[in-house]
Design a protein around this motif. Structure first.
Motif, PDB file in Angstrom:
ATOM      1  N   VAL A 297      65.766 -19.169  78.813  1.00  0.00           N
ATOM      2  CA  VAL A 297      64.945 -18.691  77.705  1.00  0.00           C
ATOM      3  C   VAL A 297      65.297 -17.144  77.572  1.00  0.00           C
ATOM      4  N   TYR A 298      65.104 -16.739  76.308  1.00  0.00           N
ATOM      5  CA  TYR A 298      65.296 -15.316  76.326  1.00  0.00           C
ATOM      6  C   TYR A 298      64.040 -14.391  75.997  1.00  0.00           C
ATOM      7  N   ASN A 299      63.716 -13.723  77.024  1.00  0.00           N
ATOM      8  CA  ASN A 299      62.185 -13.315  77.055  1.00  0.00           C
ATOM      9  C   ASN A 299      62.366 -11.781  76.196  1.00  0.00           C
ATOM     10  N   GLY A 300      62.473 -11.952  75.007  1.00  0.00           N
ATOM     11  CA  GLY A 300      62.424 -10.754  74.000  1.00  0.00           C
ATOM     12  C   GLY A 300      61.375 -10.148  73.935  1.00  0.00           C
ATOM     13  N   GLY A 301      60.951  -9.318  73.248  1.00  0.00           N
ATOM     14  CA  GLY A 301      59.667  -8.479  72.964  1.00  0.00           C
ATOM     15  C   GLY A 301      59.898  -7.133  72.373  1.00  0.00           C
ATOM     16  N   TRP A 302      58.824  -6.615  72.058  1.00  0.00           N
ATOM     17  CA  TRP A 302      58.743  -5.243  71.469  1.00  0.00           C
ATOM     18  C   TRP A 302      58.109  -4.103  72.383  1.00  0.00           C
ATOM     19  N   SER A 303      58.725  -3.032  72.372  1.00  0.00           N
ATOM     20  CA  SER A 303      58.335  -2.009  73.075  1.00  0.00           C
ATOM     21  C   SER A 303      57.962  -0.586  72.179  1.00  0.00           C
ATOM     22  N   MET A 304      57.181   0.266  72.785  1.00  0.00           N
ATOM     23  CA  MET A 304      56.589   1.444  71.901  1.00  0.00           C
ATOM     24  C   MET A 304      57.549   2.512  72.332  1.00  0.00           C
ATOM     25  N   PHE A 305      58.241   3.243  71.733  1.00  0.00           N
ATOM     26  CA  PHE A 305      59.152   4.390  72.039  1.00  0.00           C
ATOM     27  C   PHE A 305      58.725   5.692  71.290  1.00  0.00           C
ATOM     28  N   VAL A 306      58.790   6.872  72.139  1.00  0.00           N
ATOM     29  CA  VAL A 306      58.532   8.107  71.300  1.00  0.00           C
ATOM     30  C   VAL A 306      59.812   9.043  71.082  1.00  0.00           C
ATOM     31  N   ASN A 307      59.780   9.292  69.722  1.00  0.00           N
ATOM     32  CA  ASN A 307      61.003  10.202  69.243  1.00  0.00           C
ATOM     33  C   ASN A 307      61.147  11.601  69.933  1.00  0.00           C
ATOM     34  N   ALA A 308      61.878  11.682  70.752  1.00  0.00           N
ATOM     35  CA  ALA A 308      61.995  12.878  71.551  1.00  0.00           C
ATOM     36  C   ALA A 308      62.394  14.024  70.637  1.00  0.00           C
ATOM     37  N   LYS A 309      62.904  13.820  69.394  1.00  0.00           N
ATOM     38  CA  LYS A 309      63.320  14.827  68.553  1.00  0.00           C
ATOM     39  C   LYS A 309      62.205  15.056  67.520  1.00  0.00           C
ATOM     40  N   GLY A 310      61.248  14.471  67.630  1.00  0.00           N
ATOM     41  CA  GLY A 310      60.283  14.698  66.377  1.00  0.00           C
ATOM     42  C   GLY A 310      59.432  15.712  66.597  1.00  0.00           C
ATOM     43  N   ARG A 311      58.640  16.001  65.803  1.00  0.00           N
ATOM     44  CA  ARG A 311      57.634  17.380  65.723  1.00  0.00           C
ATOM     45  C   ARG A 311      56.732  17.119  66.747  1.00  0.00           C
ATOM     46  N   HIS A 312      56.139  16.204  66.748  1.00  0.00           N
ATOM     47  CA  HIS A 312      54.797  16.057  67.691  1.00  0.00           C
ATOM     48  C   HIS A 312      54.994  15.108  69.059  1.00  0.00           C
ATOM     49  N   VAL A 313      56.178  15.381  69.847  1.00  0.00           N
ATOM     50  CA  VAL A 313      56.294  14.643  70.955  1.00  0.00           C
ATOM     51  C   VAL A 313      55.079  14.384  71.833  1.00  0.00           C
ATOM     52  N   ASP A 314      54.451  15.460  72.180  1.00  0.00           N
ATOM     53  CA  ASP A 314      53.130  15.227  73.004  1.00  0.00           C
ATOM     54  C   ASP A 314      52.137  14.683  72.643  1.00  0.00           C
ATOM     55  N   ALA A 315      51.784  14.948  71.206  1.00  0.00           N
ATOM     56  CA  ALA A 315      50.804  14.007  70.409  1.00  0.00           C
ATOM     57  C   ALA A 315      51.141  12.672  70.418  1.00  0.00           C
ATOM     58  N   ALA A 316      52.451  12.364  70.229  1.00  0.00           N
ATOM     59  CA  ALA A 316      52.915  11.046  69.987  1.00  0.00           C
ATOM     60  C   ALA A 316      52.567  10.176  71.656  1.00  0.00           C
ATOM     61  N   LYS A 317      52.945  11.031  72.428  1.00  0.00           N
ATOM     62  CA  LYS A 317      53.057  10.346  73.790  1.00  0.00           C
ATOM     63  C   LYS A 317      51.549  10.192  73.971  1.00  0.00           C
ATOM     64  N   GLU A 318      50.672  10.984  73.814  1.00  0.00           N
ATOM     65  CA  GLU A 318      49.170  11.081  73.987  1.00  0.00           C
ATOM     66  C   GLU A 318      48.543   9.636  73.365  1.00  0.00           C
ATOM     67  N   TYR A 319      49.256   9.375  72.066  1.00  0.00           N
ATOM     68  CA  TYR A 319      48.722   8.173  71.334  1.00  0.00           C
ATOM     69  C   TYR A 319      49.144   6.959  71.837  1.00  0.00           C
ATOM     70  N   VAL A 320      50.408   6.907  72.420  1.00  0.00           N
ATOM     71  CA  VAL A 320      50.850   5.824  73.080  1.00  0.00           C
ATOM     72  C   VAL A 320      49.996   5.383  74.279  1.00  0.00           C
ATOM     73  N   LYS A 321      49.713   6.644  75.143  1.00  0.00           N
ATOM     74  CA  LYS A 321      49.123   6.272  76.334  1.00  0.00           C
ATOM     75  C   LYS A 321      47.633   5.734  76.069  1.00  0.00           C
ATOM     76  N   TRP A 322      47.097   6.338  74.941  1.00  0.00           N
ATOM     77  CA  TRP A 322      45.824   5.640  74.535  1.00  0.00           C
ATOM     78  C   TRP A 322      45.808   4.314  74.298  1.00  0.00           C
ATOM     79  N   LEU A 323      46.619   3.917  73.137  1.00  0.00           N
ATOM     80  CA  LEU A 323      46.543   2.491  72.826  1.00  0.00           C
ATOM     81  C   LEU A 323      47.522   1.677  73.931  1.00  0.00           C
ATOM     82  N   TRP A 324      48.373   1.748  74.294  1.00  0.00           N
ATOM     83  CA  TRP A 324      49.119   0.694  75.014  1.00  0.00           C
ATOM     84  C   TRP A 324      49.050   0.845  76.491  1.00  0.00           C
TER      85      TRP A 324
END
Lengths: 420, 321
Positions: A297-324
């Protein structure tokens, strides 16, 4: 008189049309870039999701984002079948999303595209399915947060199998035979998706091989896989396979509409199958290929990643932490309220009643017993290379050995780039 | 271009009487007016056509993965790679097969439609619009309709329903490349989309043929039908035909949408643009190699177009009529 006035009419109509077109394209520019002007409350974040098929998913993702107060999170819901190419193309531009969902692939880590999320995952690391942690780890750092695990397996109509006197197949040969016996003038025996690519990895695993071994070397080029490919070609040309269906394998339509008796699909579609077919529904793993094989069985799935080259890396990480990480309610809602997915957090998986009995519980069992998780070293270029193998020798009747040799070349070049 | 030279000719241009009221300053100078009208187009042409072509040329000499501002000069390496890439050379073959089919069939079908519509005594405008309408449809939308309702592989697809009436088994039009039914799907989609537009061109040309020619021919004893068509209509349409064939060939070179949408995840049936799309924008994001392919393709298109112009006399104006 009349001629002149009609000229004027035409002109003004043209002008109006041109004006509308210009306004339209301007509005489109304004609306599509997914970024506000920064005047809203706090930071502006953009996230990319592929379009999930289940009703309510888009609203759910937007509802979670709405509930977040520290930043303004805009969701781009990417429809179409080539999410990865749209994602990769946009990551190059300054319209790149700040965070996106994808599968763990090492080239994103090596090119510095995704941010290290170890610090936000570390405190709850033990609460995650350890296979999910492992599949997101490179050199001790964790690069993505798993949102959902999606086992993929066969769904079948019990009544149809009974009528044809067919037992759920245990081997690929039996599956081919079952497809033949289940095929009637109205119903095809089996549906593996229109391009068959969903069963590439299951075929490799069921033949006792793997994509890569622990040393990150090619492990799929075995006699068992070659035999499997030959059998798949036989199945493809048998006329017992449903092809060119209006909806692809990830959509429950083919089985639900009575176009086939057995369909390869994923756990996500289980609620829709159950709703339409009730108890006339069974599930089974991809059967073993040859004697050395084992069902998979293939255990696929989806994960959240933060774009390290984006403009708001820390804010994005904070959002990922908050939600996921923090919002377990939303995580449970996301995993079980729309389609069925297995929550990667063991505490949530334990407390979720929906997956504890009946067919969902059987799905969880297949996930645990036969499941293979993503290998982070298996990248998109390698996936495409194996898809070309299927295209060349299953759909187009070429020689499997030659197709695998071509694939080896691509994969080895890629491995050399990534691991030296 | 020639217009710019008029600014050095002082004499005849201002035909207005000298006493004319001085208007707003801008209108006074023809040069300003010229640039005012031509500049938006020229700027667009430069920014969206010449700069990208130049940039492609630049990129094609560099190792450019995941970047369009590369620094690693590799000379002709990308060209060597793309020309020895069997997928790319194969795509040129695919294109040739495609063009060999689509250009003559579209030419014949649109000419046929134009002749039919031209013969109509009533409801001509209606039929002209009906045949022209598909031109307004997007290739992507048409591909989806073709893929999901006309030529899907299940029993309720239109094509399979019709075949089913004759007892023919369901056909997987797109998934199975043997026999290559996908060509039927692609060619019919493009015929439907394109024919109407070229029909209009032919219709205009047909209406330009002097009626006297037919009358004279009738007096000389030519029979209506094949004879007048062969010896009057067809030669009179020569200039339009040339233009149509040229436009069709260029359109065939640009084929992308329907191939991309109808044949996803295949290793066959990819014309050059689709192949280059996967090279430059696939998971490799190899802009260097992709650009090299684009330059090769541009050169090919230029050569073919010039060659065709030579043979068929396109652009020689009156002489070619």
């Amino acid at each position: 008189m009349s001629a002149q006035s009609s000229t004027w009419d035409r002109r003004s109509i043209l002008r109006a049309a041109a004006g509308l077109a210009a306004a339209g394209s301007l509005a489109a520019c304004g609306g599509n870039n997914g970024r506000g002007d920064g005047s809203g409350s706090g930071k502006q974040l953009v996230q990319y999701f592929h379009a999930y098929g289940e009703a309510g998913t888009e609203q759910a993702i937007k509802r979670y984002a709405q509930a977040y107060t520290k930043a303004d999170v805009t969701t781009q819901w990417i429809t179409g079948s080539n999410f990865e190419s749209k994602l990769f193309a946009s990551l190059l531009t300054d319209q790149a999303p700040d965070l996106f969902e994808f599968h763990p692939q090492i080239q994103l880590v090596r090119s510095g595209q995704v941010a290290d999320l170890t610090d936000i995952i570390e405190p709850v690391k033990s609460d995650f399915n350890q296979a999910d942690i492992q599949s997101h780890t490179v050199d001790g750092k964790i690069y993505g947060v798993r949102m959902i695990d999606d086992p993929q397996f066969f769904f079948y109509r019990k009544s149809m199998l009974e009528k044809a006197g067919v037992e759920p197949p245990q081997t690929l040969d039996e599956l081919i035979e079952a497809a033949a016996r289940l095929t009637t003038s109205k119903v095809k025996g089996l549906f593996l998706g229109n391009d068959l690519h969903a069963v590439i990895n299951p075929l490799i695993w069921s033949a006792g091989a793997d994509t890569l071994n622990e040393k990150n070397e090619i492990a799929y080029h075995t006699d068992g896989v070659v035999e499997g490919l030959r059998k798949m070609r036989k199945l493809f040309t048998s006329g017992d396979l449903l092809l060119d269906a209006p909806a692809d394998f990830w959509d429950p339509s083919a089985l639900n509409q009575g176009l086939c008796a057995i369909q390869f699909c994923g756990m996500w579609a289980m609620p829709q199958f159950q709703q339409t077919l009730g108890d006339d529904l069974g599930i089974m793993p991809f059967p073993k290929v040859g004697d050395a094989g084992r069902p998979s069985v293939y255990n696929g799935g989806w994960s959240m990643f933060v774009n390290a080259k984006g403009r708001h890396v820390d804010a994005a990480k904070e959002y990922v932490k908050w939600l996921w990480i923090d919002q377990k309610k939303y995580q449970e809602d996301w995993a079980t309220s729309y389609g069925f997915h297995i929550p990667p957090r063991t505490s949530i998986a334990r407390s979720t009643d929906k997956l504890k009995s009946g067919l969902p519980a059987e799905g969880v069992q297949l996930f645990n017993e036969y499941g293979h998780f993503d290998n982070i070293g298996w990248t998109q270029a390698m996936i495409t290379a194996t898809e070309n193998v299927f295209a060349d020798c299953v759909r187009k009747g070429g020689d499997p050995e030659a197709a695998l040799d071509r694939c080896d070349k691509t994969v080895n070049a890629e491995l050399k780039k990534l691991f030296g | 271009m020639s217009t710019t030279t008029t600014r050095t000719v002082p004499g005849p241009a201002p035909a207005e009487p000298a006493k004319a009221r001085p208007r707003r300053g801008l209108r006074g100078s023809r040069t300003v007016a010229f640039w005012l009208f031509a500049a938006p187009f020229l700027i667009g042409l430069t920014v969206f056509v010449y700069v990208p072509i130049g940039w492609s040329l630049y990129l094609s000499f560099f190792e450019a993965r995941f970047t369009v501002t590369p620094s690693d000069f590799v000379g002709l390496d990308n060209y060597r790679q793309i020309l020895s890439d069997t997928h790319f050379t194969g795509s040129l073959v695919t294109f040739t097969v495609f063009a060999a089919f689509i250009v003559p069939t579209t030419w014949a079908l649109s000419l046929g439609l134009a002749l039919l519509v031209n013969r109509l005594r009533f409801m001509r405008a209606f039929y002209r619009s009906v045949f022209f309408l598909p031109t307004a449809c997007s290739y992507v939308a048409a591909s989806l309709v073709w893929k999901m309702s006309l030529f899907n592989g299940v029993r309720f697809g239109l094509a399979n329903t019709v075949l089913g009436l004759f007892g023919v088994d369901n056909i997987a039009w797109l998934a199975n490349p043997d026999p290559p039914w996908y060509w039927l799907v692609i060619i019919t989609a493009r015929l439907w989309l394109q024919s109407g537009f070229y029909m209009i061109l032919f219709l205009a040309a047909l209406q330009n043929i002097p009626q006297e020619l037919y009358e004279a021919a009738a007096i000389d004893g030519a029979k209506r039908g094949w004879q007048t068509f062969r010896y009057i209509t067809l030669p009179q349409l020569r200039a339009t035909s040339t233009a149509v064939v040229l436009l069709l060939l260029v359109a065939a070179y640009q084929a992308f949408d329907e191939f991309f949408n109808l044949l996803s995840k295949t290793t066959w049936g990819r014309p050059p643009l689709v192949e280059l799309y996967y090279t430059a924008l696939g998971q490799d994001q190899n802009y260097g190699k992709g650009s090299a392919g684009a330059v090769v393709l541009t050169v090919l298109i230029c050569v073919v177009t010039l060659f065709q112009g030579r043979i068929m006399g396109f652009g020689r104006g009156e002489e070619s009529k």
